[in-house]
Enzyme design. Sequence first.
Site, PDB file in Angstrom:
ATOM      1  N   LYS A 181      23.138  35.426  35.160  1.00 45.09           N
ATOM      2  CA  LYS A 181      23.588  36.267  36.268  1.00 45.09           C
ATOM      3  C   LYS A 181      22.643  36.139  37.458  1.00 45.09           C
ATOM      4  O   LYS A 181      21.539  35.597  37.330  1.00 45.09           O
ATOM      5  CB  LYS A 181      23.681  37.726  35.820  1.00 45.09           C
ATOM      6  N   TYR A 235      -0.352  43.494  60.999  1.00 46.39           N
ATOM      7  CA  TYR A 235       0.217  44.775  61.415  1.00 46.39           C
ATOM      8  C   TYR A 235      -0.570  45.943  60.832  1.00 46.39           C
ATOM      9  O   TYR A 235      -0.965  45.925  59.664  1.00 46.39           O
ATOM     10  CB  TYR A 235       1.668  44.883  60.965  1.00 46.39           C
TER      11      TYR A 235
END
Length: 370
Positions: free
Chosen positions: A38, A263
């Site tokens: 999957k 940041y």
Amino acid sequence: MNDYREGLLSINLKSIADNYLDLADRLAVGARCGAVVKADAYGLGMVQVVPALYAQGCRDFFVATQSEGERLRSDFGDEVNIVILTGVRPGAELECARAGLIPTLFTIEQFRNWVKVCERTQLEAPCALKVDSGMTRLGLGPEEFELILKDRPLLEAANIRMLLSHLACADEPQHPQNQIQLSNFKAAGEKLRGLCPGILLSLANSSGIFLGEEYHFDIARPGSALYGVNPVFGVKNPMRPTVTLQLPIVQKRLVSQPQSVGYGATQEIPGGSWLAVARGGYADGIMRAQGGRGRGWAHGRPLPMVGRVSMDSTTFDISGLGKEERESLQSIEILNDDLTVDEVAGYAGTIGYEVLTSLGHRYHRRYVKG
């Protein structure tokens, strides 16, 4: 010519195949090994991974959605069994049956709708039932399961091929939940087999295989272990790593004075540090939570990540490299045999499954067969 300017993700199909054979060899006599493919084979490419598993004898594949199953069926025809783990949506039963897919049914409504389609079309459309043995997720509860068992005409019309359940704590072998779920599942299997002889039982996922033969039943369905994730918490990983991820360096610089990086100015480096900025960030699956904690790999040694991970770039401290090593540095590895998906997951506060399924699509992908 491709210079891999967006990064290079190498996926070792032989290692995936070897992991499959290892898991299959651990099963009890008479049990067979399927494969969960999957989420595009956990992000590594179902189209490439399934043939490698098929070549090793795998014939039972488990997917999450009907579209995944249809895609797999178009490549392999009737040569494989394809089980949809999240069932079939209302109104999609006929398409599912015509595609020869085996839906896992976990509500009475789903079960009755499936039987109606089978009776109306006269299609020989097998299904699987899922019981909740204690995970409290998808599955028929005890009362619902008993209602189905009492409806003999419904059972006989349903063409039940398999009974499934899922373990919640299999990666912790000593957890008492494992034995509780084993007992509940065994009891459910005995009841259903008494009414529908010949159905197959499936409980063990990757970690469940390592709990012992009593958990193996007829079909095991490993997923993450195929792709190199450690199936047993706290012990050396018995599986082979399957991926290597290289990020190209877009800038190297000497920082002469103490400076904050990235940041938020969350991390400061001393003057005289050498930094390398790599092309690849959280848009590519380099999880932001690794910032200031994770590491890369080059010239046979780890290199600390510094500052926050950006959308398209990640910064590393390469001060520990020698002058010639720095000058020759063209890329940094984020995943390799030494820097595994489980280690990276630890830096990000997550699990190896998420690391694999988050790998971006800007990378050039190379599939290694040997």
